[in-house]
Design a protein around this motif. Structure first.
Motif, PDB file in Angstrom:
ATOM      1  N   LEU A 154       0.801  -1.221   0.000  1.00  0.00           N
ATOM      2  CA  LEU A 154       0.000   0.000   0.000  1.00  0.00           C
ATOM      3  C   LEU A 154       0.837   1.276   0.000  1.00  0.00           C
ATOM      4  O   LEU A 154       0.363   2.343   0.378  1.00  0.00           O
ATOM      5  N   ASP A 155       2.087   1.168  -0.441  1.00  0.00           N
ATOM      6  CA  ASP A 155       2.889   2.366  -0.645  1.00  0.00           C
ATOM      7  C   ASP A 155       2.392   3.026  -1.928  1.00  0.00           C
ATOM      8  O   ASP A 155       2.235   2.355  -2.956  1.00  0.00           O
ATOM      9  N   VAL A 156       2.143   4.335  -1.880  1.00  0.00           N
ATOM     10  CA  VAL A 156       1.660   5.054  -3.058  1.00  0.00           C
ATOM     11  C   VAL A 156       2.847   5.339  -3.966  1.00  0.00           C
ATOM     12  O   VAL A 156       3.781   6.048  -3.593  1.00  0.00           O
ATOM     13  N   LEU A 157       2.806   4.768  -5.157  1.00  0.00           N
ATOM     14  CA  LEU A 157       3.860   4.980  -6.141  1.00  0.00           C
ATOM     15  C   LEU A 157       3.550   6.189  -7.017  1.00  0.00           C
ATOM     16  O   LEU A 157       4.461   6.865  -7.488  1.00  0.00           O
ATOM     17  N   HIS A 158       2.263   6.447  -7.232  1.00  0.00           N
ATOM     18  CA  HIS A 158       1.838   7.626  -8.000  1.00  0.00           C
ATOM     19  C   HIS A 158       0.392   7.927  -7.648  1.00  0.00           C
ATOM     20  O   HIS A 158      -0.415   7.020  -7.483  1.00  0.00           O
ATOM     21  N   ALA A 159       0.087   9.192  -7.511  1.00  0.00           N
ATOM     22  CA  ALA A 159      -1.289   9.659  -7.345  1.00  0.00           C
ATOM     23  C   ALA A 159      -1.508  10.776  -8.352  1.00  0.00           C
ATOM     24  O   ALA A 159      -0.677  11.681  -8.458  1.00  0.00           O
ATOM     25  N   ASN A 160      -2.602  10.686  -9.084  1.00  0.00           N
ATOM     26  CA  ASN A 160      -2.854  11.759 -10.042  1.00  0.00           C
ATOM     27  C   ASN A 160      -3.361  13.009  -9.316  1.00  0.00           C
ATOM     28  O   ASN A 160      -3.643  12.983  -8.112  1.00  0.00           O
ATOM     29  N   ARG A 161      -3.455  14.109 -10.049  1.00  0.00           N
ATOM     30  CA  ARG A 161      -3.851  15.388  -9.441  1.00  0.00           C
ATOM     31  C   ARG A 161      -5.219  15.312  -8.798  1.00  0.00           C
ATOM     32  O   ARG A 161      -5.452  15.895  -7.743  1.00  0.00           O
ATOM     33  N   ARG A 220      -7.403  -3.783   2.317  1.00  0.00           N
ATOM     34  CA  ARG A 220      -6.359  -4.810   2.315  1.00  0.00           C
ATOM     35  C   ARG A 220      -6.782  -5.997   1.459  1.00  0.00           C
ATOM     36  O   ARG A 220      -5.997  -6.510   0.654  1.00  0.00           O
ATOM     37  N   GLU A 221      -8.025  -6.452   1.619  1.00  0.00           N
ATOM     38  CA  GLU A 221      -8.514  -7.592   0.843  1.00  0.00           C
ATOM     39  C   GLU A 221      -8.562  -7.267  -0.650  1.00  0.00           C
ATOM     40  O   GLU A 221      -8.221  -8.109  -1.483  1.00  0.00           O
ATOM     41  N   SER A 222      -8.964  -6.054  -0.991  1.00  0.00           N
ATOM     42  CA  SER A 222      -9.041  -5.649  -2.397  1.00  0.00           C
ATOM     43  C   SER A 222      -7.663  -5.620  -3.046  1.00  0.00           C
ATOM     44  O   SER A 222      -7.480  -6.117  -4.163  1.00  0.00           O
ATOM     45  N   VAL A 223      -6.706  -5.053  -2.344  1.00  0.00           N
ATOM     46  CA  VAL A 223      -5.353  -4.965  -2.894  1.00  0.00           C
ATOM     47  C   VAL A 223      -4.734  -6.359  -2.998  1.00  0.00           C
ATOM     48  O   VAL A 223      -4.123  -6.695  -4.006  1.00  0.00           O
ATOM     49  N   ASP A 224      -4.911  -7.171  -1.958  1.00  0.00           N
ATOM     50  CA  ASP A 224      -4.400  -8.551  -2.005  1.00  0.00           C
ATOM     51  C   ASP A 224      -5.001  -9.313  -3.186  1.00  0.00           C
ATOM     52  O   ASP A 224      -4.278 -10.003  -3.916  1.00  0.00           O
ATOM     53  N   SER A 225      -6.284  -9.165  -3.384  1.00  0.00           N
ATOM     54  CA  SER A 225      -6.957  -9.851  -4.489  1.00  0.00           C
ATOM     55  C   SER A 225      -6.433  -9.370  -5.846  1.00  0.00           C
ATOM     56  O   SER A 225      -6.193 -10.175  -6.747  1.00  0.00           O
ATOM     57  N   ALA A 226      -6.246  -8.080  -5.965  1.00  0.00           N
ATOM     58  CA  ALA A 226      -5.739  -7.529  -7.228  1.00  0.00           C
ATOM     59  C   ALA A 226      -4.335  -8.061  -7.533  1.00  0.00           C
ATOM     60  O   ALA A 226      -4.033  -8.407  -8.671  1.00  0.00           O
ATOM     61  N   PHE A 227      -3.488  -8.155  -6.528  1.00  0.00           N
ATOM     62  CA  PHE A 227      -2.131  -8.644  -6.755  1.00  0.00           C
ATOM     63  C   PHE A 227      -2.108 -10.148  -7.010  1.00  0.00           C
ATOM     64  O   PHE A 227      -1.255 -10.638  -7.754  1.00  0.00           O
ATOM     65  N   GLN A 228      -3.039 -10.889  -6.437  1.00  0.00           N
ATOM     66  CA  GLN A 228      -3.100 -12.328  -6.698  1.00  0.00           C
ATOM     67  C   GLN A 228      -3.573 -12.602  -8.118  1.00  0.00           C
ATOM     68  O   GLN A 228      -3.091 -13.535  -8.759  1.00  0.00           O
ATOM     69  N   ARG A 229      -4.501 -11.788  -8.629  1.00  0.00           N
ATOM     70  CA  ARG A 229      -5.000 -11.966  -9.993  1.00  0.00           C
ATOM     71  C   ARG A 229      -3.987 -11.527 -11.033  1.00  0.00           C
ATOM     72  O   ARG A 229      -3.995 -11.990 -12.151  1.00  0.00           O
ATOM     73  N   GLY A 230      -3.160 -10.546 -10.646  1.00  0.00           N
ATOM     74  CA  GLY A 230      -2.155 -10.058 -11.576  1.00  0.00           C
ATOM     75  C   GLY A 230      -2.594  -9.006 -12.452  1.00  0.00           C
ATOM     76  O   GLY A 230      -3.365  -8.512 -12.993  1.00  0.00           O
TER      77      GLY A 230
END
Length: 95
Positions: free
Chosen positions: A47-54, A85-95
């Protein structure tokens, strides 16, 4: 962010200056994401923000359920934290 050319050129990546392909592509992608008129956050699995748009910068204020503390995306409530947390974990598991 890398400066963008005033007149875009459409060179294939193989024609970009050696060693700069990733930097140029990242700069162009960041510029494109910045033009989207709804909040977009690019985060890693921690959950480190690598980029956030304006728009995300403008909308993640004191009353928003999400916040960025330092460079970490957090939810204000425990229920939202679990869903995030569940959403991000799911997104990374799906690829």
């Amino acid at each position: 962010m890398l400066p963008l050319p005033s007149h875009p050129t459409f060179l294939p990546p193989a024609a970009w200056p050696s060693g700069r392909q990733d930097d140029l592509l990242a700069g162009w992608l960041a510029a494109i994401v910045d033009e989207i008129d709804y909040p977009v956050l690019l985060v890693n699995a921690q959950l480190d923000v690598l980029h956030a748009n304006r728009t995300a910068d403008a909308e993640l204020g004191d009353d928003h359920p999400l916040q960025v503390t330092g460079r970490r995306l957090r939810a204000r409530s425990p229920q939202d934290a679990l869903a995030l947390r569940e959403s991000v974990d799911s997104a990374f598991q799906r690829g």
